[in-house]
Design an enzyme around this catalytic site. Structure first.
Site, PDB file in Angstrom:
ATOM      1  N   GLU A  12      54.322  41.174  21.967  1.00  0.00           N
ATOM      2  CA  GLU A  12      53.212  41.525  20.979  1.00  0.00           C
ATOM      3  C   GLU A  12      54.029  42.360  19.939  1.00  0.00           C
ATOM      4  O   GLU A  12      53.771  43.495  19.966  1.00  0.00           O
ATOM      5  CB  GLU A  12      52.031  41.898  21.338  1.00  0.00           C
ATOM      6  N   CYS A  28      49.101  46.235  13.502  1.00  0.00           N
ATOM      7  CA  CYS A  28      49.894  45.162  13.401  1.00  0.00           C
ATOM      8  C   CYS A  28      49.518  44.092  12.328  1.00  0.00           C
ATOM      9  O   CYS A  28      50.498  43.350  11.705  1.00  0.00           O
ATOM     10  CB  CYS A  28      50.146  44.646  14.872  1.00  0.00           C
TER      11      CYS A  28
HETATM   12  P1  NAD Z   1      57.296  51.482  19.250  1.00  0.00           P
HETATM   13  O1  NAD Z   1      58.063  50.226  19.363  1.00  0.00           O
HETATM   14  O2  NAD Z   1      57.940  52.624  18.769  1.00  0.00           O
HETATM   15  O3  NAD Z   1      56.656  51.729  20.735  1.00  0.00           O
HETATM   16  C1  NAD Z   1      55.754  50.889  21.367  1.00  0.00           C
HETATM   17  C2  NAD Z   1      55.961  51.211  22.805  1.00  0.00           C
HETATM   18  O4  NAD Z   1      57.229  50.856  23.516  1.00  0.00           O
HETATM   19  C3  NAD Z   1      55.913  52.646  23.196  1.00  0.00           C
HETATM   20  O5  NAD Z   1      55.110  52.842  24.292  1.00  0.00           O
HETATM   21  C4  NAD Z   1      57.398  53.019  23.533  1.00  0.00           C
HETATM   22  O6  NAD Z   1      57.460  54.322  24.101  1.00  0.00           O
HETATM   23  C5  NAD Z   1      57.926  51.982  23.991  1.00  0.00           C
HETATM   24  N1  NAD Z   1      59.418  51.559  24.093  1.00  0.00           N
HETATM   25  C6  NAD Z   1      60.177  51.867  22.850  1.00  0.00           C
HETATM   26  N2  NAD Z   1      61.449  51.510  23.351  1.00  0.00           N
HETATM   27  C7  NAD Z   1      61.248  51.077  24.429  1.00  0.00           C
HETATM   28  C8  NAD Z   1      62.280  50.376  25.530  1.00  0.00           C
HETATM   29  N3  NAD Z   1      63.611  50.259  25.130  1.00  0.00           N
HETATM   30  N4  NAD Z   1      62.172  50.117  26.730  1.00  0.00           N
HETATM   31  C9  NAD Z   1      60.621  50.280  26.973  1.00  0.00           C
HETATM   32  N5  NAD Z   1      59.534  50.919  26.322  1.00  0.00           N
HETATM   33  C10 NAD Z   1      60.039  50.980  25.162  1.00  0.00           C
HETATM   34  O7  NAD Z   1      56.073  51.035  18.356  1.00  0.00           O
HETATM   35  P2  NAD Z   1      54.938  52.101  17.953  1.00  0.00           P
HETATM   36  O8  NAD Z   1      55.499  52.903  16.700  1.00  0.00           O
HETATM   37  O9  NAD Z   1      54.003  52.845  18.996  1.00  0.00           O
HETATM   38  O10 NAD Z   1      53.654  51.177  17.454  1.00  0.00           O
HETATM   39  C11 NAD Z   1      53.789  50.251  15.980  1.00  0.00           C
HETATM   40  C12 NAD Z   1      54.498  49.033  16.191  1.00  0.00           C
HETATM   41  O11 NAD Z   1      53.862  48.337  17.276  1.00  0.00           O
HETATM   42  C13 NAD Z   1      54.349  48.332  14.717  1.00  0.00           C
HETATM   43  O12 NAD Z   1      55.503  47.635  14.673  1.00  0.00           O
HETATM   44  C14 NAD Z   1      53.071  47.554  15.045  1.00  0.00           C
HETATM   45  O13 NAD Z   1      53.152  46.109  14.080  1.00  0.00           O
HETATM   46  C15 NAD Z   1      53.241  47.105  16.536  1.00  0.00           C
HETATM   47  N6  NAD Z   1      52.001  46.475  17.166  1.00  0.00           N
HETATM   48  C16 NAD Z   1      51.851  45.375  17.530  1.00  0.00           C
HETATM   49  C17 NAD Z   1      50.895  44.686  17.900  1.00  0.00           C
HETATM   50  C18 NAD Z   1      50.571  43.223  18.378  1.00  0.00           C
HETATM   51  O14 NAD Z   1      49.799  42.997  19.007  1.00  0.00           O
HETATM   52  N7  NAD Z   1      51.522  42.322  17.586  1.00  0.00           N
HETATM   53  C19 NAD Z   1      49.868  45.636  18.277  1.00  0.00           C
HETATM   54  C20 NAD Z   1      49.762  46.910  17.981  1.00  0.00           C
HETATM   55  C21 NAD Z   1      51.147  47.490  17.415  1.00  0.00           C
END
Ligand code: NAD
Length: 510
Positions: A267, A301
């Site tokens: 997601e 998002c």
């Molecule tokens: P992010 O990608 O920086 O982090 C999300 C999570 O992934 C965190 O827990 C982070 O520690 C983890 N993570 C990062 N790299 C990783 C890896 N290589 N392996 C495992 N885990 C890893 O995102 P953010 O800044 O926390 O949130 C904002 C983003 O999330 C925006 O792009 C937003 O659109 C998206 N989002 C999408 C949805 C959806 O349902 N489509 C919902 C909410 C947020």
């Protein structure tokens, strides 16, 4: 004293948290020994409390407990698993106010949205309780006489749940409520930007599990990418990884899980477009744009990031939007009447300002906002940018309240512009013309996972399947038949006759 400062210690106490908390749970709280992080209140820039994160070894212990818990949990009848989920929904109802306030304190969304996020968890629990009695398989007619054929669904296994900061508890609930009803145990890796809400939720889950002598299925490992994130994604004990976050994260996670033949549910980020036709009800269109683009400080998002205005109404809509943007109340998100809180951290402010620099270089004209707000906390002005064509920056998701506005002549042009970005999460059209609405929803219309008519791009209901296409990752969570992602399908054929006929008429007789 600000409301945030008063609430700080009260809310910590309400969830049994201290100024220094262990960051892992596997039925009991581990004495974690990783890096210590502070959770920062983005409205003030001051620490709320600290968490000691899990090391790789501590993650490993939590994973092993999750594997053991699955062995028992999968044998519970599904409606009995649903009863645990129901009780979790009940405790969330009782604690909604405090948990909603903690969400607001930790990530800065306004209180009605903090409370709304907890309501979403409750709704998910209700939905999953119903699902627990409806995990239906199909039955088929066998081509062979005296044979019965059907499919059934079994729990998928221990599940890794990675969540983003902006929906720190609802996204866990989308996954956890359904995964639990389906018979999976799970480990949650929350965002390090929002550790306290994950501790609070895990404590509520702990109460429910202990009261029912249930195995520890709701586990937690707060940690960095190298200590917890990557080991979790590479862990062959977890057949399913559900990851919510940026496209960048999803590309790394998706590739790593696929390399070990695991299943991922992704997601990821969106770049959501909203089309306003000349014949639209402009009053509701304006309200839809305002909530979609400036609500949650542009940190959803599903935030509206691109606005397409048909030429006949473009000037009027722009004028109204500029006026409305000037009167959005920005401030302490716990205070009633505030419509927009802060961004999550200084890096988010810097990235918004850097993006606007590039936008100006690419020909964008700032119509409103465009600046950070001086003082404590990470506040910015909601920003409108007029562009003549879809500039490269408008094809990227900047996680901040920037709305790009473009004009178009006809719907075909609008649909082409709308679909010309890598992401495919949410989309909307405002029109009173039935043909335009249907054209937008046709298979040649919006290419997104969500397409709305006379409703903005954000604020989805949990009853539908939630997710998007292209770079958004293709995953679906929450309602409809999304539960299938958490289960494995088994096709069964039973021969109750005295012959052994082969399918397709194949003969193999000695
Ligand atoms: P992010 O990608 O920086 O982090 C999300 C999570 O992934 C965190 O827990 C982070 O520690 C983890 N993570 C990062 N790299 C990783 C890896 N290589 N392996 C495992 N885990 C890893 O995102 P953010 O800044 O926390 O949130 C904002 C983003 O999330 C925006 O792009 C937003 O659109 C998206 N989002 C999408 C949805 C959806 O349902 N489509 C919902 C909410 C947020």
């Amino acid at each position: 004293m600000t409301i945030s400062a008063q609430e700080n210690s009260r809310l910590l106490e309400a969830f049994g948290l201290s100024s220094d908390n262990p960051g892992a749970f596997d039925g009991s709280w581990l004495k974690t020994s990783g890096e210590r992080i502070e959770s920062i209140n983005p409205a003030t820039g001051t620490p709320i409390a600290g968490v000691t994160m899990a090391t790789r070894e501590e993650y490993d212990r939590v994973a092993q407990t999750t594997v053991e818990a699955f062995k028992e949990w999968r044998t519970w009848p599904s409606p009995k698993r649903g009863e645990i989920v129901r009780q979790l929904g009940d405790i969330l109802r009782q604690r909604k106010d405090d948990l909603g306030r903690l969400v607001t304190l930790e990530v800065g969304k306004v209180l009605s949205e903090g409370l709304g996020e907890v309501q979403e968890m409750i709704d998910m629990a209700d939905l999953a309780v119903g699902m627990s009695r409806q995990l239906y398989g199909l039955s088929m007619h066998s081509e062979r006489a005296q044979h019965r054929m059907f499919e059934q669904w079994h729990p998928m296994g221990p599940t890794g749940i990675i969540t983003a900061f902006n929906f720190p508890v609802a996204v866990w609930a989308w996954n956890a409520m359904v995964a639990a009803a389906c018979g999976n145990s799970m480990i949650w890796k929350p965002s390090p930007e929002a550790p306290l809400t994950s501790l609070a939720v895990t404590r509520l889950a702990q109460e429910v599990l202990e009261a029912n002598s249930a195995p520890p299925i709701f586990n937690l490992a707060i940690g960095g990418v190298s200590d917890v994130g990557e080991p979790m994604v590479a862990d062959t004990r977890l057949p399913l990884i559900s990851a919510t976050g940026s496209v960048r994260m999803g590309k790394a996670v998706g590739a790593a899980v696929a390399a070990r033949m695991g299943r991922s549910l992704l997601e990821l980020g969106g770049n959501n477009g909203l089309v306003v036709m000349d014949d639209a009800d402009l009053d509701i269109a304006l309200r839809g744009v305002l909530f979609g683009a400036a609500g949650t400080a542009g940190q959803r998002c599903t935030t509206t990031r691109r606005l397409f205005l048909q030429k006949g109404i473009a000037a009027k809509m722009k004028e109204w939007l500029v006026k409305a943007y000037g009167s959005i109340r920005i401030g302490d998100p716990l205070e009633s009447g505030t419509l927009m809180g802060p961004l999550i951290n200084q890096a988010a402010v810097d990235s918004m300002l850097a993006a606007l620099e590039v936008v100006r270089g690419q020909g964008g004209r700032v119509l409103a906002g465009g600046e950070a707000i001086e003082g404590a906390g990470y506040f910015v002005q909601p920003t409108l940018v007029e562009i003549d064509e879809q500039i490269p920056m408008a094809c990227d998701e900047t996680f901040a309240p920037i709305l790009y506005i473009m004009e178009f002549d006809d719907l075909e042009e609008a649909i082409a512009l709308h679909n010309a970005v890598p992401q495919g999460l949410s989309s909307a059209i405002f029109t009173l013309n039935m043909r335009s609405a249907e054209r937008f929803l046709a298979c040649t219309g919006s290419d997104c996972g969500i397409a709305n008519v006379n409703i903005g791009t954000s604020g989805a209901e949990i009853g539908g399947a939630f997710g998007g296409e292209k770079d958004t990752g293709g995953g679906r969570e929450a309602g409809s038949d999304s539960w299938k992602a958490y289960m494995r399908r088994q096709t069964c054929t039973i021969n109750w006759g005295t012959e052994l006929p082969l399918a397709q008429g194949v003969e193999f007789d000695l």
